[in-house]
Scaffold this motif. Structure first.
Motif, PDB file in Angstrom:
ATOM      1  N   SER A   1       0.834  -1.208   0.000  1.00  0.00           N
ATOM      2  CA  SER A   1       0.000   0.000   0.000  1.00  0.00           C
ATOM      3  C   SER A   1       0.866   1.254   0.000  1.00  0.00           C
ATOM      4  O   SER A   1       0.555   2.241  -0.674  1.00  0.00           O
ATOM      5  CB  SER A   1      -0.916   0.024   1.227  1.00  0.00           C
ATOM      6  OG  SER A   1      -1.844  -1.026   1.145  1.00  0.00           O
TER       7      SER A   1
ATOM      8  N   GLU B   1      -8.177   7.759  -6.884  1.00  0.00           N
ATOM      9  CA  GLU B   1      -7.747   6.376  -6.706  1.00  0.00           C
ATOM     10  C   GLU B   1      -8.606   5.608  -5.702  1.00  0.00           C
ATOM     11  O   GLU B   1      -8.247   4.497  -5.305  1.00  0.00           O
ATOM     12  CB  GLU B   1      -6.280   6.339  -6.254  1.00  0.00           C
ATOM     13  CG  GLU B   1      -5.307   6.997  -7.213  1.00  0.00           C
ATOM     14  CD  GLU B   1      -5.166   6.239  -8.532  1.00  0.00           C
ATOM     15  OE1 GLU B   1      -5.608   5.086  -8.620  1.00  0.00           O
ATOM     16  OE2 GLU B   1      -4.604   6.826  -9.482  1.00  0.00           O
ATOM     17  N   ALA B   2      -9.703   6.206  -5.286  1.00  0.00           N
ATOM     18  CA  ALA B   2     -10.645   5.560  -4.368  1.00  0.00           C
ATOM     19  C   ALA B   2     -10.005   5.151  -3.034  1.00  0.00           C
ATOM     20  O   ALA B   2     -10.179   4.051  -2.549  1.00  0.00           O
ATOM     21  CB  ALA B   2     -11.312   4.354  -5.029  1.00  0.00           C
ATOM     22  N   TRP B   3      -9.241   6.072  -2.451  1.00  0.00           N
ATOM     23  CA  TRP B   3      -8.785   5.909  -1.070  1.00  0.00           C
ATOM     24  C   TRP B   3      -9.701   6.767  -0.204  1.00  0.00           C
ATOM     25  O   TRP B   3     -10.165   7.819  -0.649  1.00  0.00           O
ATOM     26  CB  TRP B   3      -7.338   6.412  -0.884  1.00  0.00           C
ATOM     27  CG  TRP B   3      -6.277   5.490  -1.394  1.00  0.00           C
ATOM     28  CD1 TRP B   3      -6.115   5.089  -2.678  1.00  0.00           C
ATOM     29  CD2 TRP B   3      -5.234   4.869  -0.627  1.00  0.00           C
ATOM     30  NE1 TRP B   3      -5.019   4.255  -2.773  1.00  0.00           N
ATOM     31  CE2 TRP B   3      -4.465   4.104  -1.521  1.00  0.00           C
ATOM     32  CE3 TRP B   3      -4.871   4.907   0.711  1.00  0.00           C
ATOM     33  CZ2 TRP B   3      -3.363   3.365  -1.120  1.00  0.00           C
ATOM     34  CZ3 TRP B   3      -3.762   4.172   1.120  1.00  0.00           C
ATOM     35  CH2 TRP B   3      -3.020   3.401   0.207  1.00  0.00           C
TER      36      TRP B   3
ATOM     37  N   GLN C   1      -7.386   5.094   4.037  1.00  0.00           N
ATOM     38  CA  GLN C   1      -7.635   3.662   3.818  1.00  0.00           C
ATOM     39  C   GLN C   1      -7.745   3.334   2.332  1.00  0.00           C
ATOM     40  O   GLN C   1      -8.544   3.933   1.620  1.00  0.00           O
ATOM     41  CB  GLN C   1      -8.970   3.273   4.471  1.00  0.00           C
ATOM     42  CG  GLN C   1      -8.939   3.229   5.971  1.00  0.00           C
ATOM     43  CD  GLN C   1     -10.197   2.584   6.520  1.00  0.00           C
ATOM     44  OE1 GLN C   1     -11.290   2.929   6.102  1.00  0.00           O
ATOM     45  NE2 GLN C   1     -10.034   1.661   7.447  1.00  0.00           N
ATOM     46  N   PRO C   2      -6.985   2.321   1.882  1.00  0.00           N
ATOM     47  CA  PRO C   2      -7.212   1.821   0.519  1.00  0.00           C
ATOM     48  C   PRO C   2      -8.518   1.021   0.474  1.00  0.00           C
ATOM     49  O   PRO C   2      -9.166   0.922  -0.564  1.00  0.00           O
ATOM     50  CB  PRO C   2      -6.011   0.922   0.248  1.00  0.00           C
ATOM     51  CG  PRO C   2      -5.479   0.532   1.591  1.00  0.00           C
ATOM     52  CD  PRO C   2      -5.861   1.637   2.544  1.00  0.00           C
ATOM     53  N   ASN C   3      -8.896   0.421   1.603  1.00  0.00           N
ATOM     54  CA  ASN C   3     -10.195  -0.238   1.759  1.00  0.00           C
ATOM     55  C   ASN C   3     -10.448  -0.373   3.255  1.00  0.00           C
ATOM     56  O   ASN C   3      -9.586  -0.023   4.065  1.00  0.00           O
ATOM     57  CB  ASN C   3     -10.221  -1.604   1.050  1.00  0.00           C
ATOM     58  CG  ASN C   3      -9.154  -2.547   1.563  1.00  0.00           C
ATOM     59  OD1 ASN C   3      -8.919  -2.644   2.763  1.00  0.00           O
ATOM     60  ND2 ASN C   3      -8.486  -3.235   0.655  1.00  0.00           N
ATOM     61  N   SER C   4     -11.615  -0.875   3.619  1.00  0.00           N
ATOM     62  CA  SER C   4     -11.990  -0.846   5.038  1.00  0.00           C
ATOM     63  C   SER C   4     -11.163  -1.801   5.898  1.00  0.00           C
ATOM     64  O   SER C   4     -11.272  -1.802   7.111  1.00  0.00           O
ATOM     65  CB  SER C   4     -13.476  -1.142   5.188  1.00  0.00           C
ATOM     66  OG  SER C   4     -13.790  -2.327   4.505  1.00  0.00           O
ATOM     67  N   LYS C   5     -10.295  -2.620   5.266  1.00  0.00           N
ATOM     68  CA  LYS C   5      -9.507  -3.587   6.039  1.00  0.00           C
ATOM     69  C   LYS C   5      -8.155  -3.032   6.520  1.00  0.00           C
ATOM     70  O   LYS C   5      -7.581  -3.539   7.470  1.00  0.00           O
ATOM     71  CB  LYS C   5      -9.256  -4.847   5.194  1.00  0.00           C
ATOM     72  CG  LYS C   5     -10.538  -5.591   4.833  1.00  0.00           C
ATOM     73  CD  LYS C   5     -10.255  -6.855   4.043  1.00  0.00           C
ATOM     74  CE  LYS C   5      -9.904  -6.568   2.611  1.00  0.00           C
ATOM     75  NZ  LYS C   5     -10.961  -6.593   1.641  1.00  0.00           N
ATOM     76  N   ILE C   6      -7.644  -2.018   5.794  1.00  0.00           N
ATOM     77  CA  ILE C   6      -6.282  -1.540   6.071  1.00  0.00           C
ATOM     78  C   ILE C   6      -6.294  -0.024   6.316  1.00  0.00           C
ATOM     79  O   ILE C   6      -7.014   0.700   5.635  1.00  0.00           O
ATOM     80  CB  ILE C   6      -5.359  -1.796   4.856  1.00  0.00           C
ATOM     81  CG1 ILE C   6      -5.383  -3.267   4.466  1.00  0.00           C
ATOM     82  CG2 ILE C   6      -3.941  -1.345   5.131  1.00  0.00           C
ATOM     83  CD1 ILE C   6      -4.720  -3.530   3.130  1.00  0.00           C
TER      84      ILE C   6
END
Lengths: 247, 310
Positions: free
Chosen positions: A30, A120-122, A163-168
């Motif tokens: 990431s 980039e959808a962060w 966050q790049p997605n809700s997990k990280i």
């Protein structure tokens, strides 16, 4: 009284640390992706001095978890970190830092970062928040709509949690080179464990004041420089002796 | 593959065949060459019907995938025709894979493009099983396809090449699945991703001869080696990642298709499964029908889900 953590809790902390180690490459990846976006942006390249990034050392995470567990025990609360929420609760497992020269560059850096994150959808889940103890600096950040927070240790930096997605989650810091000097000295002396040396503590506080003064001086130099350029351009365009230099 | 598809259709399943090999052997097998030529000539245009026709707008950077309708080849058996130009997209897929690691939206869109095209066609036609026919290689196209499959079946000939190919396949799948896990964990929320968990359904033994009800000795040694290699180089390797990706048994043979000698050319010229060709030896045709029906039943039992793929 020194609190002692039970074997079960220590095992849980070991398991959490191992889980992080097993997934550390995700954070590294990431950060490499973030670095790619920053280096691809001509706007950021013209504003930024340098960047650095790191993933947290597993031992440092373990220390942090132990500190959190002790704090929870002291407050009579349960230690609620699990592998499922570890990567969101601890949000500095991946750290990315942008260094720039003078304070007022922040506004443009912030606009460009927000544009990149949208493209980039962060997701920005926290910040930007400017941690600063200096009144003038606080005034600047407030004037551009950035939330400010005081910091007891005289620490100065702007933080985002993204966050790049809700997990990280990743932590992003933006600060000037002067602030970096103070930050690095403080980090080396006080991390992961704070020094007990009174002399060191005093000197680091004094260094914060010197740093603030230096930052103020650099800002002032750039303000003067811009002002000088504007007036000299105006003067030369009035006299029409030579065409103004293109920059 | 067409034999299994036909046998499945006879068992009441609706099957979609996707020719994902740029050589288009499956399409050529099933459809008259003049028709195929015509399809390939028109595949660049807005009325194209091949897999490339659907991909082209994306590949050109001009927008969304084209929704294409497969042709019904026989009752219950549908075909998305292949296309030589698919090899262009295969070249793009190398960069697309890198973009996935960089978490670029274009990368995710590209790597799932074929999956989306096939899902659309399968939904539109109420399909029970999708079979991908792929070329014999481990390139980026097959990577995107295998990661889209819920299951995979290996056609294994009784020769040294097949034994070696199983090893390469197992290793590649192992790496692809792990890479895809990383990519999925980095991906934005709410984005369409490949399932990335192809389960080993078994292999089908091919190209051997029988004598008096047994595989002749020259082939039986390879048959034994294939059984062992399928276990050690595919099952074991996949089970390192996840125990559910393969069974813990040597028995991975889904069926065996002997050399049906003179049925093959008849089937190829007529575009029909072995057991439906005009002419040919009736006993052999019956044998073929029984064997393929048994393979089809095996696949249906082992999957017990809506979508299977090879």
């Amino acid at each position: 009284m020194k609190k002692v953590l039970g074997v079960k809790l220590l095992r849980k902390i070991d398991a959490l640390t191992a889980y992080y180690v097993a997934n550390r490459s995700l954070f590294n990846r990431s950060l490499i992706n973030l670095e790619g976006y920053v280096k691809d942006s001509p706007t950021l390249n013209s504003l930024i001095h340098s960047t650095k990034f790191r993933t947290k050392e597993p031992d440092h995470l373990k220390d942090k978890l132990i500190r959190k567990a002790i704090k929870a025990a002291e407050q009579g609360q349960e230690f609620a970190i699990t592998p499922e929420n570890l990567f969101v609760v601890i949000n500095d497992l991946a750290g990315y830092r942008i260094l720039h020269l003078h304070t007022t560059q922040f506004q443009e850096i912030d606009v460009e970062l927000k544009r990149i994150f949208a493209e980039e959808a962060w997701t920005i889940i926290e910040g930007p928040t400017a941690r600063t103890w200096d009144d003038e600096s606080r005034e600047y950040f407030s004037s551009i709509g950035t939330t400010t927070l005081p910091h007891p240790n005289l620490y100065t930096s702007v933080h985002y949690v993204i966050q790049p997605n809700s997990k990280i989650t990743c932590e992003l810091q933006v600060r000037t080179l002067m602030e970096e000097v103070w930050g690095e000295v403080d980090h080396t002396i006080n991390y992961p464990h704070k020094t007990d040396s009174v002399a060191c503590k005093e000197q680091i506080k004094a260094l914060a004041r010197a740093t603030s003064t230096c930052s103020r001086l650099v800002d002032s130099i750039f303000t003067s420089y811009r002002d000088y350029q504007t007036t000299s351009n105006l003067a030369s365009s009035k006299t029409k002796k030579t065409p103004p230099k293109k920059r | 593959m067409i034999n299994i598809a036909a046998a499945m259709a006879n068992l009441g399943k609706r099957v979609l065949l996707v020719d994902a090999d740029p050589q288009c052997n499956l399409t050529s097998y099933l459809v008259d060459s003049e028709v195929v030529d015509n399809w390939l000539d028109e595949s660049d245009g807005p009325n194209g019907t091949t897999i490339w026709s659907a991909l082209k707008p994306f590949s050109d950077g001009m927008g969304n995938l084209l929704r294409i309708q497969p042709t019904e080849r026989q009752e219950g058996v549908f075909l998305i025709p292949g296309d030589i130009q698919l090899s262009k997209f295969e070249t793009d897929l190398t960069q697309i894979w890198v973009e996935c690691f960089q978490r670029k939206l274009h990368g995710f869109k590209g790597v799932t493009a074929i999956s989306e095209i096939v899902n659309n066609a399968a939904t539109d036609n109420d399909i029970d099983f999708v079979f991908y026919d792929v070329g014999p290689n481990i390139g980026p196209l097959n990577r995107a396809i295998l990661l889209d499959c819920d299951y995979f079946i290996v056609p294994a000939a009784c020769d040294l090449f097949s034994v070696r190919a199983l090893k390469t396949l197992g290793k590649s799948l192992h790496d692809w699945i792990l890479d895809w896990q990383v990519i999925s964990q980095l991906a934005p929320d709410n984005i369409y991703l490949l399932p990335g968990r192809p389960t080993f359904l078994g292999y089908i033994l091919q190209k051997f001869r029988m004598y008096g009800g047994n595989i002749t000795s020259e082939f039986s040694a390879y048959a034994a080696r294939l059984e062992k290699t399928a276990y050690s180089d595919i099952s074991v390797v996949l089970r390192e990642i996840d125990k559910n990706l393969a069974k813990a048994t040597l028995q991975n043979k889904l069926g065996q298709v002997k050399d049906f000698s003179n049925l093959v050319p008849l089937s190829q010229t007529q575009g029909e499964p072995f057991f439906n060709v005009a002419g040919g030896n009736a006993t052999m045709k019956n044998e073929a029908k029984t064997e393929f029906r048994s393979i089809a039943k095996n696949i249906i039992t082992l999957t017990q889900k809506d979508k299977g793929a090879s």
